[in-house]
Design a protein around this motif. Structure first.
Motif, short mmCIF file in Angstrom:
data_model
loop_
_atom_site.label_atom_id
_atom_site.label_comp_id
_atom_site.label_asym_id
_atom_site.label_seq_id
_atom_site.Cartn_x
_atom_site.Cartn_y
_atom_site.Cartn_z
N CYS A 114 0.83 -1.20 0.00
CA CYS A 114 0.00 0.00 0.00
C CYS A 114 0.87 1.26 0.00
O CYS A 114 1.74 1.41 0.86
CB CYS A 114 -0.92 0.00 1.21
SG CYS A 114 -1.93 1.50 1.30
N ARG A 125 -0.01 4.13 0.84
CA ARG A 125 -0.42 5.03 1.92
C ARG A 125 0.14 4.58 3.27
O ARG A 125 0.75 5.34 3.98
CB ARG A 125 -1.95 5.10 2.01
CG ARG A 125 -2.62 5.60 0.78
CD ARG A 125 -2.48 7.10 0.62
NE ARG A 125 -3.17 7.53 -0.59
CZ ARG A 125 -2.64 7.49 -1.80
NH1 ARG A 125 -1.40 7.09 -1.96
NH2 ARG A 125 -3.33 7.86 -2.85
N CYS A 126 -0.13 3.29 3.61
CA CYS A 126 0.22 2.86 4.96
C CYS A 126 1.35 1.83 4.96
O CYS A 126 1.84 1.45 6.03
CB CYS A 126 -1.01 2.29 5.68
SG CYS A 126 -1.56 0.71 5.04
N CYS A 136 -7.01 -1.54 0.28
CA CYS A 136 -6.05 -1.92 1.31
C CYS A 136 -6.77 -2.30 2.60
O CYS A 136 -7.59 -1.53 3.10
CB CYS A 136 -5.08 -0.77 1.56
SG CYS A 136 -4.00 -1.06 2.97
N GLY A 191 -5.37 -2.51 5.41
CA GLY A 191 -4.75 -1.75 6.49
C GLY A 191 -5.40 -0.39 6.70
O GLY A 191 -5.70 0.00 7.83
N CYS A 192 -5.62 0.37 5.61
CA CYS A 192 -6.06 1.77 5.77
C CYS A 192 -7.25 2.12 4.89
O CYS A 192 -7.68 3.27 4.86
CB CYS A 192 -4.90 2.71 5.45
SG CYS A 192 -4.49 2.76 3.70
N TYR A 205 -7.32 2.45 1.75
CA TYR A 205 -6.96 3.16 0.50
C TYR A 205 -7.55 2.41 -0.67
O TYR A 205 -7.40 1.20 -0.79
CB TYR A 205 -5.44 3.26 0.36
CG TYR A 205 -4.95 3.58 -1.05
CD1 TYR A 205 -5.31 4.76 -1.69
CD2 TYR A 205 -4.12 2.69 -1.73
CE1 TYR A 205 -4.88 5.05 -2.98
CE2 TYR A 205 -3.67 2.96 -3.03
CZ TYR A 205 -4.06 4.15 -3.65
OH TYR A 205 -3.61 4.42 -4.92
#
Ligand SMILES: [Zn+2]
Lengths: 269, 286
Positions: free
Chosen positions: B34, B36-37, B53, B55-56, B58
């Motif tokens: 990712c 972003r993160c 994603c 995780g975040c 995105y």
């Protein structure tokens, strides 16, 4: 009259501090000018001046980007790089002109719309887009003149009009030659080459059907005779206002739409 | 400052995220990292999550065909103007070769696919931009296809949905590319004057001349989570102010906070949201 100067020579002419700005032209073009301030939403942007003027006995609305001649003037007008509130003031004044049936005269002279945190927070993209969307439907004649630099979207936001004219040394481009060179060759110093490639002179733009008229400058350089150059601008504006004012408004709006609608080069099938 | 119309923001954070466990020897095409993160996912899981994603959240970039696949009802899409191709009006160095190479590698003729489809039964005209094609920059072909999309939709009284993504104007077409901003905005205005609905869906990344034209003109503006939307390039602004900008600067959430988007909607709810909004604008209503 044929301008033999290269794009780069013209670039040097329009960047010189002696180049007349809208502040020089306003008293030469108009008998009276009442400046109006603010977008009624956020504030007043000094990179764009706007107001009501008397042009050869006829009321007109003036909207113009303001360049300075020295560092203090340039700080005050943010080097002619408007924030969203400048474009929103322009739209407010164009709407006012529509209400009172007076022509709108836009003068373009900007390196581009300002790029900064506040400009993003207040919607620079939306402000420009809104002007493109609204100006195409404003029910009164609109004439735009590029005085010096026509820098990309920030210039186009005052450039949706019935007729676009350029002073003979003015340039109008989607990107600065410097920016183009640094993207293309990772070398900003090759901006001269990029200036040639981008086809940004008044003659180039006439060829693409983007510009309708080229206004001659005094002795090939407006700085040598601001009065004479103003007289040339004045004659062009007078003639064009007369012509556009006689056209039925619905026809005028159709032809304004088609002026932009037909621009594009592609193959099909 | 004009160059900002062309800058693409590649990372959101100051430091490039490190790939955790990068010592494990897995071919990189089997992994998604990712931007972003920094979260790393197996490509298979990432695809199954519609390229979101875990995780975040995105919402990563999709190709035009992937987007149509998850948006339009099965077999409902009919393409408009598929054979429009860019030419090289300025004789710009290397532009022809670049176009040729991208036509081959993407299977597209240019950066936008337009047409008509139904979304959960609601008919609309649709445009999808594909960032693989010269960062979905807007030249004559993108401008012409968008203008025709709105004109045809106006004629057929259809709503328009556009999934935007773009690095801005297409420098190689010079002033002609700049004029596409006015041309597309004018076409939006004519469609709008007929009382018809236009929904913009801002996807990663929407910047420059497209942000400053049709992308900002929807009656309803939706953004996908965590995507980049802005006018100027982030690094240019950082260079001017000599400061690092917060990670969420020019994000979908930043737009929502400052009043330039109506809602942020995830991919899993997009079809439902679009079809309901379209239905609320028909005579039959809700
Ligand atoms: Zn993530």
């Amino acid at each position: 009259m044929m301008n033999q100067k290269t794009p780069w020579e013209r670039m040097e002419i329009i960047r010189r501090k002696e180049r007349p700005t809208i502040n020089d032209y306003i008293p030469l073009l108009f008998d009276e000018y009442f400046e109006m301030h603010g977008d009624r939403l956020f504030g007043d942007d000094c990179a764009i001046t706007g107001g009501i003027a008397s042009f050869k006995g006829r009321p007109v609305t003036v909207i113009a980007q303001v360049k300075g001649r020295n560092i203090n003037e340039n700080k005050a007008c943010n080097f002619a790089m408007p924030h969203p509130e400048g474009y929103r003031k322009a739209l407010r004044l164009a709407r006012q002109a529509e209400k009172f049936h007076r022509p709108v005269l836009c003068f373009i002279d900007t390196p581009g719309a300002f790029c900064g945190v506040a400009a993003e927070e207040r919607g620079q993209g939306e402000a420009i887009a809104r002007n493109l969307f609204e100006f195409v439907g404003i029910k009164t004649p609109i004439i735009s003149v590029v005085l010096g630099e026509g820098g990309s979207g920030g210039a186009l936001a005052l450039g949706v009009c019935d007729e676009l004219a350029m002073l003979e040394n003015a340039l109008y481009s989607v990107i600065s030659p410097r920016g183009c060179a640094s993207i293309l060759w990772k070398d900003a110093s090759r901006e001269k080459e990029a200036a040639e490639m981008l086809k940004i002179t008044a003659e180039d733009l006439v060829g693409f059907g983007v510009v309708e008229a080229v206004i001659p400058e005094a002795n090939g350089d407006a700085a040598t005779g601001p009065e004479e150059t103003a007289e040339q601008i004045s004659q062009y504006l007078y003639k064009t206002i007369e012509k556009l004012s006689k056209i039925d408004i619905d026809l005028l709006l159709d032809s304004r739409y088609n002026k932009f609608r037909k621009i594009g080069v592609y193959s099909e099938g | 400052m004009l160059e900002d119309l062309f800058k693409i923001v590649k990372t959101r954070s100051a430091q490039e995220p490190k790939v955790p466990g990068s010592k494990v020897n897995i071919p990189s095409n089997l992994l998604f990292k990712c931007p972003r993160c920094g979260k790393v996912m197996f490509a298979e899981d990432f695809e199954a999550a519609k390229k979101v994603c875990v995780g975040c959240s995105y919402h990563a970039r999709l190709t035009a065909s992937e987007r149509l696949e998850i948006t339009a009802d099965k077999n409902s899409f009919e393409e408009y103007d598929a054979d429009l191709q860019s030419v090289n009006p300025l004789g710009f160095a290397q532009y022809d070769a670049k176009l040729e190479e991208l036509r081959k590698s993407t299977g597209l003729n240019d950066a936008v696919v337009t047409g008509e489809c139904t979304i959960r039964g609601s008919r609309c005209a649709i445009g999808v931009m594909d960032s693989r094609f010269m960062m979905a920059s807007m030249g004559s072909v993108v401008g012409e296809k968008i203008a025709r999309l709105f004109e045809r939709a106006a004629e057929k009284k259809l709503p328009v949905v556009i999934f935007t993504a773009s690095g801005g104007a297409r420098m190689q077409e010079g002033i002609i590319s700049l004029m596409q901003m006015a041309k597309t905005s004018a076409a939006v205005a004519r469609h709008s004057a007929k009382g018809l609905l236009y929904i913009t869906v801002l996807t990663d990344p929407t910047t420059g001349g497209v942000t400053a034209s049709f992308a900002s003109l929807g009656d309803i503006i939706i953004a996908e989570p965590k995507v980049v939307v802005g006018f100027a390039g982030r690094r240019v602004i950082e260079g001017t102010i000599r400061q690092h900008l917060p990670d969420d600067f020019q994000s979908a959430e930043f737009l929502l906070e400052h009043g330039f988007a109506d809602m942020v909607v995830g991919r899993d709810k997009m079809r439902r949201t679009l079809s309901h909004l379209i239905r609320l604008h028909t005579k039959e209503g809700a």
